[in-house]
Design a protein around this motif. Structure first.
Motif, short mmCIF file in Angstrom:
data_model
loop_
_atom_site.label_atom_id
_atom_site.label_comp_id
_atom_site.label_asym_id
_atom_site.label_seq_id
_atom_site.Cartn_x
_atom_site.Cartn_y
_atom_site.Cartn_z
N ALA A 123 0.84 -1.20 0.00
CA ALA A 123 0.00 0.00 0.00
C ALA A 123 0.87 1.25 0.00
N ARG A 124 1.93 1.25 0.82
CA ARG A 124 2.85 2.39 0.85
C ARG A 124 3.50 2.60 -0.51
N ILE A 125 3.87 1.51 -1.18
CA ILE A 125 4.46 1.62 -2.51
C ILE A 125 3.46 2.20 -3.50
N CYS A 126 2.19 1.74 -3.44
CA CYS A 126 1.15 2.26 -4.32
C CYS A 126 0.98 3.77 -4.12
N LEU A 127 0.97 4.20 -2.87
CA LEU A 127 0.79 5.62 -2.57
C LEU A 127 1.95 6.44 -3.15
N SER A 128 3.15 5.86 -3.09
CA SER A 128 4.30 6.53 -3.70
C SER A 128 4.12 6.64 -5.21
N GLY A 129 3.63 5.56 -5.82
CA GLY A 129 3.41 5.58 -7.26
C GLY A 129 2.32 6.56 -7.68
N LEU A 130 1.26 6.66 -6.88
CA LEU A 130 0.18 7.58 -7.22
C LEU A 130 0.58 9.03 -7.05
N ARG A 131 1.54 9.29 -6.14
CA ARG A 131 2.06 10.65 -6.03
C ARG A 131 2.79 11.04 -7.31
N ARG A 132 3.48 10.06 -7.90
CA ARG A 132 4.22 10.32 -9.14
C ARG A 132 3.32 10.30 -10.36
N TYR A 133 2.29 9.46 -10.32
CA TYR A 133 1.37 9.32 -11.46
C TYR A 133 -0.08 9.54 -10.99
N PRO A 134 -0.45 10.79 -10.71
CA PRO A 134 -1.79 11.07 -10.19
C PRO A 134 -2.91 10.81 -11.20
N GLN A 135 -2.56 10.61 -12.46
CA GLN A 135 -3.59 10.33 -13.47
C GLN A 135 -4.40 9.08 -13.13
N LEU A 136 -3.78 8.14 -12.38
CA LEU A 136 -4.47 6.89 -12.06
C LEU A 136 -5.35 7.01 -10.81
N ASN A 137 -5.19 8.09 -10.06
CA ASN A 137 -6.03 8.33 -8.88
C ASN A 137 -7.17 9.26 -9.31
N ALA A 138 -8.04 8.73 -10.16
CA ALA A 138 -9.03 9.58 -10.82
C ALA A 138 -10.28 8.80 -11.17
N ARG A 139 -11.24 9.50 -11.71
CA ARG A 139 -12.46 8.90 -12.23
C ARG A 139 -12.91 9.71 -13.44
N VAL A 140 -13.73 9.11 -14.28
CA VAL A 140 -14.25 9.79 -15.46
C VAL A 140 -15.68 10.21 -15.20
N ASP A 141 -15.96 11.48 -15.34
CA ASP A 141 -17.31 12.02 -15.24
C ASP A 141 -17.90 12.02 -16.65
N THR A 142 -18.68 10.97 -16.93
CA THR A 142 -19.19 10.82 -18.29
C THR A 142 -20.21 11.90 -18.66
N GLU A 143 -21.00 12.35 -17.67
CA GLU A 143 -21.99 13.38 -17.96
C GLU A 143 -21.32 14.72 -18.27
N GLY A 144 -20.30 15.05 -17.49
CA GLY A 144 -19.59 16.31 -17.71
C GLY A 144 -18.49 16.22 -18.73
N GLN A 145 -18.24 14.99 -19.24
CA GLN A 145 -17.16 14.77 -20.21
C GLN A 145 -15.85 15.34 -19.70
N ARG A 146 -15.45 14.85 -18.51
CA ARG A 146 -14.22 15.32 -17.92
C ARG A 146 -13.61 14.24 -17.05
N ILE A 147 -12.32 14.40 -16.77
CA ILE A 147 -11.59 13.50 -15.87
C ILE A 147 -11.35 14.25 -14.57
N VAL A 148 -11.70 13.63 -13.45
CA VAL A 148 -11.54 14.25 -12.14
C VAL A 148 -10.44 13.53 -11.38
N GLN A 149 -9.31 14.22 -11.16
CA GLN A 149 -8.23 13.65 -10.37
C GLN A 149 -8.45 14.02 -8.90
N SER A 150 -8.45 13.03 -8.02
CA SER A 150 -8.75 13.25 -6.61
C SER A 150 -7.58 13.88 -5.89
N ALA A 151 -7.90 14.79 -4.97
CA ALA A 151 -6.84 15.46 -4.20
C ALA A 151 -6.18 14.50 -3.21
N GLY A 152 -6.98 13.59 -2.62
CA GLY A 152 -6.44 12.61 -1.69
C GLY A 152 -6.62 11.20 -2.24
#
Length: 447
Positions: A279-308
């Motif tokens: 889990a600690r390693i994953c958190l390190s990876g997500l700090r470097r690649y925040p694109q994967l800590n996200a979701r797609v808002d299909t209605e708004g046609q946008r990608i939302v990257q989470s702050a935490g």
């Protein structure tokens, strides 16, 4: 006397219905304000429901195993006139605390009874099943034992087969009655000449292979209800909406296991699990690649990257696969991660987590290696954008400094939503995770 009808309340997270697991009262019983009257199972959790009225139970709306919609009658109470004069809310209305209105997921209490400051005590993990929980008309059982039951599945199985839990001795920790204990009792009471007990009327078998030589072979019918239906709906939606891709890599986990052993030797009072290190390693990876800590808002046609990072941990339970969430996991130390993971997964398996703890994840970690498998192409936990899977760690031949050696090897797989990133980002994240598994010292450089 006046009759007050208590409606099934909204149990949080927009749940529209709940299945009645067990009534805690019977018609004719006297109840007090905020007394638990029924245990229900939603698509997220098992919840004790308190009643906002005091008086005599006139009617129970729904049988055990029945699914009731939110807002429909649940129980009718004949309330004394004195109690009615003190009431301030119309029948069926529920008063929520501010945090519940905000969607915190806390279990409802009070329901307008004037006890807004009171807190309903959390349901204990070990639930004593004794005389008060059975109808008054039930005969006493000679030599009955206090029965400790955690899982509502165990109680339901006992009811279906007519097994009195008070007559069983649990084989689980602390005498907890497990599903195997109930099944053993069912097999013991069956006719030895006919194998497992059968009903007089033909019905579908409830599970398990047919006995050898049996001629009455019938289909197994398993209704999709409660959490099973929620799982089916979510996984189906994930596959319909998310263009997912899975990539994988083998990694030498020898150094990771050595690091864990050294940490636990230095601080045995605060042990760290392999899952916590991953889990600690994953958190390190997500700090470097925040694109994967996200979701797609299909209605708004946008990608939302989470702050935490709200880290989901896939956990297998008696009720099915659930994904409890550790909120803002990036703020926890490795030791705190280990403690939270242990407590959270234990509570999930006991069915004690409220619905709010089972939603809202932004990235999921799935350790399917505990099932003895090497790899998987897991389905993303919608609406998240990625999931990291870890296979079993086994001895394999590995080249080290040009020489063949036996090392502890695991397979890491990343399933990601191709809408949020391309292969370069996904590959970079997975390679970072693998490098940290092989050289845990790299974490120090990236934290």
């Amino acid at each position: 006397m006046t009759e007050k009808v208590f409606l099934l309340p909204d149990l949080g997270e927009g749940l529209a219905e709940a299945e009645i697991v067990q009534w805690r009262v019977a018609v004719g019983d006297t109840v007090t304000v905020d007394q638990t009257v029924v245990e229900v199972e939603t698509a997220k959790a098992v919840v004790d429901v308190p009643c906002p009225y005091a008086g005599r139970v006139v009617a129970l709306h729904g049988a055990e195993g029945e699914v009731r919609p939110v807002g429909q009658p649940l129980i009718t109470i004949a309330e004394p006139v004195a109690e009615r004069a003190a009431a301030t809310e119309p029948a069926g209305h529920a008063v929520y605390r501010e945090e519940e209105r905000a969607g915190s997921g806390n279990v409802l209490i009070g329901y307008g009874t004037g006890h807004g400051g009171a807190r309903r005590r959390r349901r204990p993990r070990l639930v004593a099943v004794d005389a008060p929980t059975t109808p008054a008309s039930a005969p006493a059982v000679a030599g009955a034992l206090p029965a400790l039951v955690i899982s509502p599945i165990v109680r339901r199985l006992a009811r279906e087969h007519g097994v009195d839990l008070r007559t069983l001795r649990g084989t689980g920790p602390g005498g907890v009655i497990r599903r195997a204990d109930v099944q053993a009792a069912v097999d013991t009471t069956a006719d030895p000449g006919q194998g497992p007990a059968t009903r007089s009327e033909p019905e579908p078998r409830t599970g398990g292979p047919a006995p050898v030589g049996a001629t009455d072979v019938r289909d197994v019918v398993i209704p999709l209800t409660g959490i099973r239906r929620a799982i089916a709906d979510k996984l189906s939606r994930s596959r319909r909406e998310i263009p997912e891709v899975t990539i994988w890599v083998d990694a030498d986990a020898t150094a990771l296991l050595q690091t864990r052993a050294e940490i636990n030797a230095a601080r045995p009072e605060q042990p760290v699990s392999i899952l916590a290190l991953l889990a600690r390693i994953c958190l390190s990876g997500l700090r470097r690649y925040p694109q994967l800590n996200a979701r797609v808002d299909t209605e708004g046609q946008r990608i939302v990257q989470s702050a935490g990072v709200h880290l989901g941990i896939a956990a297998q339970t008696d009720r099915g696969l659930v994904v409890p969430v550790l909120r803002d996991a990036e703020r926890l130390t490795t030791t705190e991660l280990a403690a939270e993971l242990a407590a959270t997964t234990a509570a999930a398996r006991a069915g004690e987590l409220p619905p709010a703890r089972l939603t809202g994840g932004t990235f999921t970690l799935n350790n399917y290696g505990v099932f003895g498998v090497d790899g998987s192409t897991p389905i993303i936990n919608h609406p998240e954008a990625a999931l990291l899977g870890i296979g079993r760690i086994v001895d394999k031949p590995w080249v080290v400094d040009g020489q063949l050696a036996v090392r502890k090897v695991t397979q890491l797989s990343l399933t990601f939503d191709h809408r949020v990133c391309d292969g370069g980002v996904a590959g970079g994240f997975l390679r970072h995770v693998a490098d940290c598994v092989e050289q845990p010292a790299l974490l120090i450089a990236t934290v």
